[in-house]
Write an enzyme that holds these catalytic residues in place. Structure first.
Site, PDB file in Angstrom:
ATOM      1  N   THR A  50       0.822  -1.203   0.000  1.00 23.20           N
ATOM      2  CA  THR A  50       0.000   0.000   0.000  1.00 23.20           C
ATOM      3  C   THR A  50       0.861   1.260   0.000  1.00 23.20           C
ATOM      4  OG1 THR A  50      -0.176  -0.204   2.406  1.00 23.20           O
ATOM      5  CG2 THR A  50      -1.990  -1.077   1.100  1.00 23.20           C
ATOM      6  N   ASP A  51       0.367   2.298  -0.659  1.00 24.73           N
ATOM      7  CA  ASP A  51       1.115   3.529  -0.868  1.00 24.73           C
ATOM      8  C   ASP A  51       1.042   4.439   0.360  1.00 24.73           C
ATOM      9  OD1 ASP A  51       2.680   5.274  -2.302  1.00 24.73           O
ATOM     10  OD2 ASP A  51       1.020   6.172  -3.410  1.00 24.73           O
ATOM     11  N   LYS A  52       1.768   5.531   0.283  1.00 22.91           N
ATOM     12  CA  LYS A  52       1.812   6.522   1.357  1.00 22.91           C
ATOM     13  C   LYS A  52       0.408   6.981   1.743  1.00 22.91           C
ATOM     14  CE  LYS A  52       3.386  11.267   2.215  1.00 22.91           C
ATOM     15  NZ  LYS A  52       4.089  12.429   1.634  1.00 22.91           N
ATOM     16  N   HIS A  59      -1.138   3.398  -7.904  1.00 18.42           N
ATOM     17  CA  HIS A  59      -2.040   4.516  -8.168  1.00 18.42           C
ATOM     18  C   HIS A  59      -3.212   4.168  -9.079  1.00 18.42           C
ATOM     19  CE1 HIS A  59       0.801   6.847  -6.043  1.00 18.42           C
ATOM     20  NE2 HIS A  59       1.614   7.122  -7.036  1.00 18.42           N
TER      21      HIS A  59
END
Length: 437
Positions: free
Chosen positions: A157-159, A305
């Site tokens: 998972t991203d920031k 994204h």
């Protein structure tokens, strides 16, 4: 007789030297004092000053060597003791492959995956590994090389992205009350919610057959582009608009080329083709005097994204910045400028292991990787840590409204110039190779 006394004395000195340097010096001083008027002192005094210095230097050198050897022996003893303790732990608590169910609020963290050598960018895995070591589940050296414990996460998972159903696989010592002891060393916004034994070859990423994400957002995101966003709490989503939103989301179902929905992915790259099982928006609800809704998307896997861009493009269509035909055009060979929605509301809701469960779930030795008994804990964690963070941050900082103001800048056409979103994406993400949102 005096030379015999001298020889014997040096034998004594050499023996004492192997004990320690302080003992050697004390012995020399004592002999010099006690035999100052005797044969030893007279004989010693007949030596040249250079000979005395050389003898002393040699004695001290040999004493230093012995001290060094002793230090190495102490270090070796400690190492053997530590290895012995690990061996005892192995006997008492066998090391086994497990799947850990995790929940976390991503605010304040730079994603899930560790960034070796970049301690200023704290991640969820940094906290987890520290807790595993402190609780006694893994040896300390496994924290430096996670391959030693066969560590794998289901989704990177991203920031800022949260999770209620992240699953990681690794080898641990099955200590007593393992979940409670790990959680004792984790911050409140990160929790281990469940644990199950798995096969030795299990890999949480490779064995995952599908992933479900949710995205919580204020419904003002679907307002007309000329709507005054000064008072978002006054907006209410009409049923007809919600129906249109879900009609557009349905375009994503099936297998498509999503090269325009991530970074630096060529249209010809086979990995850009992704399968979407479902995507829809639920009924709106009121929270902190503001109307919110939750979008749910399930697919085999997602690129970096991808989900945020899928949502961003639908919002642009509903608000009237571009016609809906842009979605189908984005799957073609040309470059399309696709806006990326904020990361705040994105949550990894659940990961699915259908193939694994079918093969091993009923073999009598392993459990299905379903978390029905943990549902209450998952729900409680979301209500305590994830949802309040999303709502409070959105109401205070207005990330969605702020992002909406950038939509007029996008031209949604093929372009060789870098867009505002391209620049923001490169600032947000240093490791483009990530394979999930």
């Amino acid at each position: 007789m005096r030379f015999t006394s001298l020889s014997c004395s040096f034998n004594v000195i050499k023996f004492g030297m192997f004990k320690s340097r302080p003992l050697l010096i004390a012995l020399i001083n004592r002999r010099l004092t006690s035999e100052r008027n005797g044969g030893f002192y007279k004989c010693f005094c007949t030596m040249s000053e250079g000979s005395k210095d050389e003898q002393t230097a040699n004695l001290l050198k040999r004493a230093n060597k012995e001290d060094g050897d002793s230090a190495e022996k102490v270090h070796a003893t400690k190492r053997i003791k530590a290895e012995g303790e690990h061996a005892e732990d192995e006997k008492k608590y066998p090391k086994r492959k497990v799947a850990l169910l995790m929940g976390y609020s991503g605010k304040g963290y730079y994603g899930m995956q560790r960034n070796p050598g970049r301690s200023e960018f704290r991640t969820i895995e940094d906290e987890l590994v520290t807790a595993l070591i402190k609780s006694g589940c893994i040896p300390e050296n496994h924290g430096d090389d996670m391959k030693k414990m066969s560590f794998q996460r289901c989704a990177r998972t991203d920031k800022g992205v949260s999770a209620a159903g992240q699953v990681v696989s690794l080898k641990v010592w099955l200590i007593e009350n393992i979940i409670e002891k790990i959680n004792e060393h984790l911050p409140q916004q990160i929790r281990v919610l469940g644990l199950k034994r798995v096969t030795q070859s299990f890999n949480s990423k490779n064995n995952c057959s599908a992933r479900t994400y949710t995205y919580m957002l204020p419904t003002v995101a679907f307002s007309p582009k000329d709507y005054d966003t000064g008072n978002i709490s006054a907006f209410r989503l009409e049923p007809e608009i919600l129906q249109n939103v879900n009609r557009v989301f349905a375009f994503y179902k099936g297998t498509h080329n999503f090269h325009n929905f991530t970074s630096q992915k060529a249209p010809s790259d086979p990995s850009a083709r992704r399968y979407i099982i479902e995507m829809s928006c639920g009924e709106p609800f009121i929270c902190s005097n503001t109307e919110f809704a939750v979008i749910t998307v399930r697919g085999q896997s997602f690129m970096l994204h991808q989900i945020r861009k899928m949502i961003g493009l639908v919002i642009a269509v509903i608000k009237g910045y571009v016609k809906e035909e842009v979605i189908e055009r984005s799957w073609g060979q040309e470059k399309v400028d696709v806006p990326k929605a904020p990361g705040l509301g994105l949550v990894l809701e659940r990961v699915h292991f259908d193939r694994y469960n079918k093969r091993f779930g009923g073999d009598g030795l392993h459990e299905d990787l379903e978390w029905d008994s943990e549902e209450e804990a998952i729900k409680a964690f979301k209500e305590a840590q994830i949802y309040p963070t999303i709502v409070d941050t959105e109401c205070k900082e207005g990330s969605m409204v702020s992002w909406m103001s950038t939509l007029p800048i996008h031209n949604f056409q093929a372009t060789s110039a870098r867009t505002l979103d391209d620049k923001d994406q490169k600032q947000d993400n240093a490791d483009v190779g990530k394979d999930s949102d």
